[in-house]
Write an enzyme that holds these catalytic residues in place. Structure first.
Site, PDB file in Angstrom:
ATOM      1  N   ARG A  46      -6.680  -4.296  -3.439  1.00 45.67           N
ATOM      2  CA  ARG A  46      -6.234  -3.232  -2.550  1.00 45.67           C
ATOM      3  C   ARG A  46      -5.006  -2.499  -3.074  1.00 45.67           C
ATOM      4  NH1 ARG A  46      -8.996  -7.100   0.088  1.00 45.67           N
ATOM      5  NH2 ARG A  46      -7.954  -8.262  -1.537  1.00 45.67           N
ATOM      6  N   THR A  47      -3.980  -3.242  -3.453  1.00 44.86           N
ATOM      7  CA  THR A  47      -2.712  -2.592  -3.796  1.00 44.86           C
ATOM      8  C   THR A  47      -2.865  -1.744  -5.059  1.00 44.86           C
ATOM      9  OG1 THR A  47      -1.638  -4.531  -2.864  1.00 44.86           O
ATOM     10  CG2 THR A  47      -0.247  -3.014  -4.093  1.00 44.86           C
TER      11      THR A  47
ATOM     12  N   ARG B 269       3.506  -5.331 -10.057  1.00 46.03           N
ATOM     13  CA  ARG B 269       3.153  -6.569  -9.341  1.00 46.03           C
ATOM     14  C   ARG B 269       3.321  -7.728 -10.308  1.00 46.03           C
ATOM     15  NH1 ARG B 269      -1.585  -8.366  -5.596  1.00 46.03           N
ATOM     16  NH2 ARG B 269      -0.418  -6.946  -4.252  1.00 46.03           N
TER      17      ARG B 269
ATOM     18  N   HIS C 143       6.675  -7.670  -0.346  1.00 47.53           N
ATOM     19  CA  HIS C 143       5.561  -6.750  -0.600  1.00 47.53           C
ATOM     20  C   HIS C 143       5.817  -5.542   0.319  1.00 47.53           C
ATOM     21  CE1 HIS C 143       1.792  -5.146  -1.654  1.00 47.53           C
ATOM     22  NE2 HIS C 143       0.996  -6.175  -1.455  1.00 47.53           N
TER      23      HIS C 143
ATOM     24  N   LYS D 261       1.199 -10.945 -27.394  1.00 47.50           N
ATOM     25  CA  LYS D 261       1.477 -11.184 -28.828  1.00 47.50           C
ATOM     26  C   LYS D 261       2.957 -11.461 -29.056  1.00 47.50           C
ATOM     27  CE  LYS D 261      -2.088  -7.910 -30.308  1.00 47.50           C
ATOM     28  NZ  LYS D 261      -2.265  -6.583 -30.948  1.00 47.50           N
TER      29      LYS D 261
HETATM   30  N1   CP Z   1      -2.755  -7.080   0.346  1.00 50.43           N
HETATM   31  C1   CP Z   1      -2.768  -7.177  -0.988  1.00 50.43           C
HETATM   32  O1   CP Z   1      -1.731  -7.193  -1.640  1.00 50.43           O
HETATM   33  O2   CP Z   1      -4.012  -7.262  -1.543  1.00 50.43           O
HETATM   34  P1   CP Z   1      -4.299  -7.272  -3.112  1.00 50.43           P
HETATM   35  O3   CP Z   1      -3.790  -8.589  -3.646  1.00 50.43           O
HETATM   36  O4   CP Z   1      -5.786  -7.130  -3.264  1.00 50.43           O
HETATM   37  O5   CP Z   1      -3.550  -6.137  -3.740  1.00 50.43           O
END
Ligand code: CP
Length: 299
Positions: free
Chosen positions: A41-42, A91, A121, A69
Protein backbone atom coordinates in the site's frame (compact mmCIF):
# COMPACT_ATOMS: atom_id res chain seq x y z
CA UNK A 1 -0.31 21.03 11.14
CA UNK A 2 -2.22 17.71 10.99
CA UNK A 3 -5.40 19.62 10.15
CA UNK A 4 -3.53 21.50 7.38
CA UNK A 5 -2.52 18.15 5.87
CA UNK A 6 -6.08 16.79 6.13
CA UNK A 7 -7.54 19.94 4.56
CA UNK A 8 -5.00 19.88 1.72
CA UNK A 9 -5.73 16.19 1.15
CA UNK A 10 -9.45 17.05 0.78
CA UNK A 11 -8.51 19.18 -2.23
CA UNK A 12 -6.51 16.34 -3.74
CA UNK A 13 -9.27 13.78 -3.13
CA UNK A 14 -11.23 15.65 -5.80
CA UNK A 15 -8.31 15.27 -8.23
CA UNK A 16 -8.21 11.51 -7.70
CA UNK A 17 -11.87 11.31 -8.84
CA UNK A 18 -11.25 13.17 -12.12
CA UNK A 19 -10.87 11.37 -15.46
CA UNK A 20 -7.43 12.97 -15.82
CA UNK A 21 -6.02 12.47 -12.33
CA UNK A 22 -3.09 14.87 -12.64
CA UNK A 23 -2.02 18.32 -11.49
CA UNK A 24 1.29 19.96 -12.42
CA UNK A 25 2.48 20.86 -8.90
CA UNK A 26 5.63 18.74 -8.93
CA UNK A 27 6.33 18.80 -12.67
CA UNK A 28 10.07 18.55 -13.25
CA UNK A 29 10.75 17.19 -9.75
CA UNK A 30 12.12 13.69 -9.13
CA UNK A 31 10.93 11.49 -6.27
CA UNK A 32 12.94 8.41 -5.27
CA UNK A 33 11.11 5.59 -3.49
CA UNK A 34 13.64 3.85 -1.23
CA UNK A 35 11.89 0.84 0.26
CA UNK A 36 14.26 -1.41 2.21
CA UNK A 37 11.31 -3.41 3.58
CA UNK A 38 8.29 -5.06 1.94
CA UNK A 39 5.30 -2.83 1.17
CA UNK A 40 2.20 -2.96 -0.99
CA UNK A 41 0.00 0.00 0.00
CA UNK A 42 2.52 2.62 1.07
CA UNK A 43 4.95 2.21 -1.84
CA UNK A 44 2.30 2.14 -4.54
CA UNK A 45 0.26 5.01 -3.13
CA UNK A 46 3.39 7.15 -2.79
CA UNK A 47 4.19 6.31 -6.42
CA UNK A 48 0.65 7.11 -7.59
CA UNK A 49 0.59 10.29 -5.52
CA UNK A 50 3.90 11.48 -7.02
CA UNK A 51 2.72 10.67 -10.56
CA UNK A 52 -0.59 12.48 -9.98
CA UNK A 53 1.46 15.52 -8.95
CA UNK A 54 3.36 15.11 -12.29
CA UNK A 55 6.69 14.24 -10.66
CA UNK A 56 9.13 11.73 -12.17
CA UNK A 57 9.40 8.66 -9.94
CA UNK A 58 12.25 6.22 -9.40
CA UNK A 59 11.40 2.99 -7.59
CA UNK A 60 14.66 1.55 -6.30
CA UNK A 61 14.80 -2.18 -5.64
CA UNK A 62 17.13 -1.98 -2.65
CA UNK A 63 17.78 -5.73 -2.73
CA UNK A 64 19.17 -5.22 -6.26
CA UNK A 65 21.07 -1.97 -5.51
CA UNK A 66 24.77 -1.44 -4.90
CA UNK A 67 24.20 -1.46 -1.13
CA UNK A 68 24.38 -5.27 -1.53
CA UNK A 69 27.96 -4.83 -2.88
CA UNK A 70 29.23 -3.07 0.21
CA UNK A 71 28.33 0.51 -0.70
CA UNK A 72 27.09 2.45 2.32
CA UNK A 73 23.56 3.81 2.39
CA UNK A 74 24.85 7.39 2.37
CA UNK A 75 27.14 6.72 -0.61
CA UNK A 76 24.20 5.23 -2.53
CA UNK A 77 22.08 8.27 -1.69
CA UNK A 78 24.89 10.63 -2.76
CA UNK A 79 24.48 9.15 -6.25
CA UNK A 80 20.78 10.06 -6.30
CA UNK A 81 21.75 13.55 -5.13
CA UNK A 82 24.23 13.70 -8.03
CA UNK A 83 21.30 12.90 -10.35
CA UNK A 84 19.50 16.02 -9.01
CA UNK A 85 16.73 14.07 -7.30
CA UNK A 86 14.48 16.17 -5.05
CA UNK A 87 12.78 13.83 -2.60
CA UNK A 88 13.48 10.52 -0.86
CA UNK A 89 10.58 8.44 0.44
CA UNK A 90 12.09 6.00 2.91
CA UNK A 91 10.86 2.76 4.46
CA UNK A 92 13.31 0.81 6.63
CA UNK A 93 13.12 -1.87 9.30
CA UNK A 94 15.40 0.20 11.59
CA UNK A 95 13.82 2.94 13.68
CA UNK A 96 15.30 6.34 12.91
CA UNK A 97 16.51 5.66 9.36
CA UNK A 98 14.52 8.44 7.67
CA UNK A 99 15.73 10.90 10.31
CA UNK A 100 19.32 9.70 9.85
CA UNK A 101 19.06 10.25 6.09
CA UNK A 102 17.48 13.68 6.53
CA UNK A 103 20.42 14.75 8.70
CA UNK A 104 22.98 13.73 6.07
CA UNK A 105 21.55 14.67 2.67
CA UNK A 106 21.73 18.13 1.10
CA UNK A 107 19.27 20.57 2.68
CA UNK A 108 17.20 21.04 -0.50
CA UNK A 109 16.28 17.32 -0.55
CA UNK A 110 13.00 16.44 1.17
CA UNK A 111 12.89 13.18 3.12
CA UNK A 112 9.58 11.51 3.99
CA UNK A 113 9.30 8.69 6.51
CA UNK A 114 7.25 5.84 4.99
CA UNK A 115 7.65 3.67 8.12
CA UNK A 116 10.75 3.08 10.28
CA UNK A 117 11.02 -0.03 12.44
CA UNK A 118 8.56 0.07 15.32
CA UNK A 119 8.94 3.86 15.66
CA UNK A 120 6.55 5.73 13.34
CA UNK A 121 4.44 5.63 10.19
CA UNK A 122 3.25 9.24 9.97
CA UNK A 123 1.45 9.20 6.60
CA UNK A 124 -0.47 6.06 7.63
CA UNK A 125 -1.71 7.85 10.75
CA UNK A 126 -2.67 10.91 8.70
CA UNK A 127 -4.67 8.87 6.19
CA UNK A 128 -6.36 7.16 9.14
CA UNK A 129 -7.27 10.56 10.64
CA UNK A 130 -8.55 11.66 7.23
CA UNK A 131 -10.77 8.55 7.09
CA UNK A 132 -12.07 9.07 10.63
CA UNK A 133 -12.85 12.75 10.02
CA UNK A 134 -14.70 11.99 6.78
CA UNK A 135 -16.96 9.47 8.51
CA UNK A 136 -17.29 10.79 12.05
CA UNK A 137 -16.76 14.55 11.62
CA UNK A 138 -15.34 16.02 14.84
CA UNK A 139 -12.56 14.26 16.72
CA UNK A 140 -13.26 15.46 20.26
CA UNK A 141 -16.28 13.23 21.15
CA UNK A 142 -14.68 10.03 19.88
CA UNK A 143 -13.48 6.97 21.77
CA UNK A 144 -10.98 5.03 19.69
CA UNK A 145 -9.69 1.51 20.41
CA UNK A 146 -6.42 0.22 18.90
CA UNK A 147 -6.25 -3.57 19.18
CA UNK A 148 -3.41 -6.06 18.89
CA UNK A 149 0.37 -5.96 18.74
CA UNK A 150 0.89 -2.50 20.17
CA UNK A 151 4.49 -3.21 21.19
CA UNK A 152 5.84 -3.62 17.67
CA UNK A 153 3.50 -1.22 15.88
CA UNK A 154 4.84 1.99 14.36
CA UNK A 155 1.27 2.58 13.13
CA UNK A 156 -0.12 2.51 16.70
CA UNK A 157 2.51 5.00 17.92
CA UNK A 158 1.75 7.44 15.11
CA UNK A 159 -2.02 7.00 15.52
CA UNK A 160 -1.83 7.63 19.29
CA UNK A 161 0.23 10.77 18.64
CA UNK A 162 -2.26 12.02 16.03
CA UNK A 163 -5.41 11.14 18.01
CA UNK A 164 -4.22 12.77 21.24
CA UNK A 165 -3.00 15.85 19.32
CA UNK A 166 -6.42 16.15 17.67
CA UNK A 167 -8.08 15.96 21.08
CA UNK A 168 -10.21 12.80 20.92
CA UNK A 169 -12.16 11.97 24.07
CA UNK A 170 -10.30 8.70 24.71
CA UNK A 171 -7.71 6.39 23.16
CA UNK A 172 -7.73 2.78 24.35
CA UNK A 173 -5.10 0.18 23.55
CA UNK A 174 -6.14 -3.47 23.81
CA UNK A 175 -3.87 -6.50 23.70
CA UNK A 176 -2.02 -9.18 25.65
CA UNK A 177 0.54 -8.05 28.25
CA UNK A 178 3.36 -9.50 26.14
CA UNK A 179 2.44 -7.19 23.25
CA UNK A 180 1.92 -4.03 25.34
CA UNK A 181 4.84 -1.60 25.92
CA UNK A 182 5.47 -1.12 29.65
CA UNK A 183 5.39 2.70 29.43
CA UNK A 184 2.41 3.00 27.07
CA UNK A 185 0.20 4.85 29.62
CA UNK A 186 2.61 7.78 29.41
CA UNK A 187 1.24 8.40 25.90
CA UNK A 188 -2.16 9.26 27.39
CA UNK A 189 -4.00 6.01 26.60
CA UNK A 190 -6.09 3.59 28.67
CA UNK A 191 -4.88 -0.02 28.65
CA UNK A 192 -7.15 -3.08 28.37
CA UNK A 193 -6.25 -6.75 28.19
CA UNK A 194 -9.82 -7.95 27.56
CA UNK A 195 -11.16 -7.27 24.06
CA UNK A 196 -14.86 -6.98 24.86
CA UNK A 197 -14.25 -4.68 27.85
CA UNK A 198 -11.97 -2.48 25.75
CA UNK A 199 -14.43 -2.25 22.85
CA UNK A 200 -17.40 -1.21 25.00
CA UNK A 201 -19.07 1.86 23.43
CA UNK A 202 -16.14 2.89 21.23
CA UNK A 203 -16.74 4.79 17.98
CA UNK A 204 -13.69 3.54 16.11
CA UNK A 205 -11.94 0.15 16.21
CA UNK A 206 -8.45 -0.08 14.68
CA UNK A 207 -7.13 -3.62 14.31
CA UNK A 208 -3.41 -4.36 13.98
CA UNK A 209 -1.50 -7.30 12.54
CA UNK A 210 0.87 -9.44 14.64
CA UNK A 211 4.25 -8.12 13.50
CA UNK A 212 6.19 -11.34 13.80
CA UNK A 213 9.10 -9.92 11.78
CA UNK A 214 9.80 -7.55 14.70
CA UNK A 215 9.41 -10.14 17.50
CA UNK A 216 12.72 -11.56 18.69
CA UNK A 217 11.09 -14.25 20.86
CA UNK A 218 7.83 -16.22 20.98
CA UNK A 219 5.42 -13.85 22.72
CA UNK A 220 2.17 -15.76 22.16
CA UNK A 221 0.98 -19.32 22.76
CA UNK A 222 -0.31 -19.53 19.15
CA UNK A 223 -2.40 -17.80 16.50
CA UNK A 224 -5.55 -19.78 17.31
CA UNK A 225 -5.40 -18.75 20.97
CA UNK A 226 -4.70 -15.17 19.92
CA UNK A 227 -7.71 -15.18 17.57
CA UNK A 228 -9.95 -16.58 20.29
CA UNK A 229 -8.99 -13.77 22.67
CA UNK A 230 -8.24 -10.81 20.42
CA UNK A 231 -9.61 -11.61 16.97
CA UNK A 232 -12.40 -9.21 15.94
CA UNK A 233 -15.55 -11.19 15.12
CA UNK A 234 -19.07 -9.91 14.47
CA UNK A 235 -20.05 -11.04 17.96
CA UNK A 236 -17.19 -9.19 19.67
CA UNK A 237 -17.82 -6.05 17.61
CA UNK A 238 -21.29 -5.82 19.18
CA UNK A 239 -19.63 -4.40 22.31
CA UNK A 240 -18.74 -1.25 20.32
CA UNK A 241 -21.29 1.42 19.33
CA UNK A 242 -23.80 0.32 16.69
CA UNK A 243 -22.22 2.68 14.14
CA UNK A 244 -18.61 1.96 15.08
CA UNK A 245 -16.25 1.92 12.11
CA UNK A 246 -13.59 -0.80 11.69
CA UNK A 247 -10.14 0.10 10.40
CA UNK A 248 -6.93 -1.78 9.64
CA UNK A 249 -3.72 -0.37 8.10
CA UNK A 250 -3.06 -3.66 6.28
CA UNK A 251 -1.81 -6.14 5.45
CA UNK A 252 -4.75 -7.98 7.06
CA UNK A 253 -4.42 -11.54 8.33
CA UNK A 254 -7.89 -13.11 8.13
CA UNK A 255 -8.61 -15.53 10.94
CA UNK A 256 -5.71 -14.17 13.03
CA UNK A 257 -6.71 -10.62 14.07
CA UNK A 258 -9.93 -10.20 12.10
CA UNK A 259 -12.81 -12.34 10.84
CA UNK A 260 -13.61 -12.08 7.10
CA UNK A 261 -17.23 -11.18 7.93
CA UNK A 262 -15.92 -8.06 9.70
CA UNK A 263 -13.10 -7.20 7.27
CA UNK A 264 -15.52 -7.35 4.34
CA UNK A 265 -18.58 -6.19 6.30
CA UNK A 266 -20.56 -2.92 6.21
CA UNK A 267 -18.62 -1.29 9.04
CA UNK A 268 -15.21 -1.90 7.51
CA UNK A 269 -13.46 1.10 5.90
CA UNK A 270 -10.22 -0.77 5.21
CA UNK A 271 -10.18 -0.16 1.45
CA UNK A 272 -11.30 3.46 1.89
CA UNK A 273 -8.15 3.92 3.98
CA UNK A 274 -6.08 2.75 1.00
CA UNK A 275 -7.85 5.18 -1.35
CA UNK A 276 -7.29 8.06 1.06
CA UNK A 277 -3.59 7.22 1.20
CA UNK A 278 -3.14 8.73 -2.26
CA UNK A 279 -4.66 12.12 -1.37
CA UNK A 280 -2.77 12.28 1.93
CA UNK A 281 0.54 11.47 0.25
CA UNK A 282 -0.13 14.05 -2.46
CA UNK A 283 -0.72 16.58 0.31
CA UNK A 284 2.42 15.65 2.23
CA UNK A 285 4.64 15.65 -0.86
CA UNK A 286 3.33 18.94 -2.22
CA UNK A 287 3.47 20.67 1.18
CA UNK A 288 6.98 19.35 1.81
CA UNK A 289 8.15 20.76 -1.51
CA UNK A 290 6.37 24.06 -0.88
CA UNK A 291 3.73 23.67 -3.60
CA UNK A 292 0.21 24.56 -2.47
CA UNK A 293 -2.83 22.91 -4.08
CA UNK A 294 -3.67 25.11 -7.09
CA UNK A 295 -5.77 22.47 -8.79
CA UNK A 296 -7.12 24.45 -11.71
CA UNK A 297 -4.81 23.10 -14.42
CA UNK A 298 -4.67 19.47 -15.46
CA UNK A 299 -1.60 18.14 -17.25
N1 CP B 1 -0.06 -0.01 5.94
C1 CP B 1 1.11 -0.30 5.36
O1 CP B 1 2.14 0.27 5.67
O2 CP B 1 1.05 -1.29 4.41
P1 CP B 1 2.27 -1.73 3.50
O3 CP B 1 3.26 -2.44 4.39
O4 CP B 1 1.70 -2.65 2.45
O5 CP B 1 2.90 -0.51 2.90
Amino acid sequence: MIIDVLDTAESFAGVTRRTVKKVPLLRGRTVVNLFFEASTRTRTTFELAAKRLSADVLNIQMAASATTKGETLLDTLANFEAMQCDMFVVRHNRSGTAHFIARHVAPHISVINAGDGSHAHPTQAMLDMFTIRRIKGDFYPLSVAIVGDIAHSRVARSQIHALTTLGVNEVRVIGPKTLMPKDIKALGVHVYHNLEAGLRNVDVVIMLRLQRERMDSELLPGELEYYQQYGLTKEKLEAAKADAMVMHPGPINRGVEIESAVADGPRSVILQQVTHGIAIRMAVMSMTMGSGPNLGTET
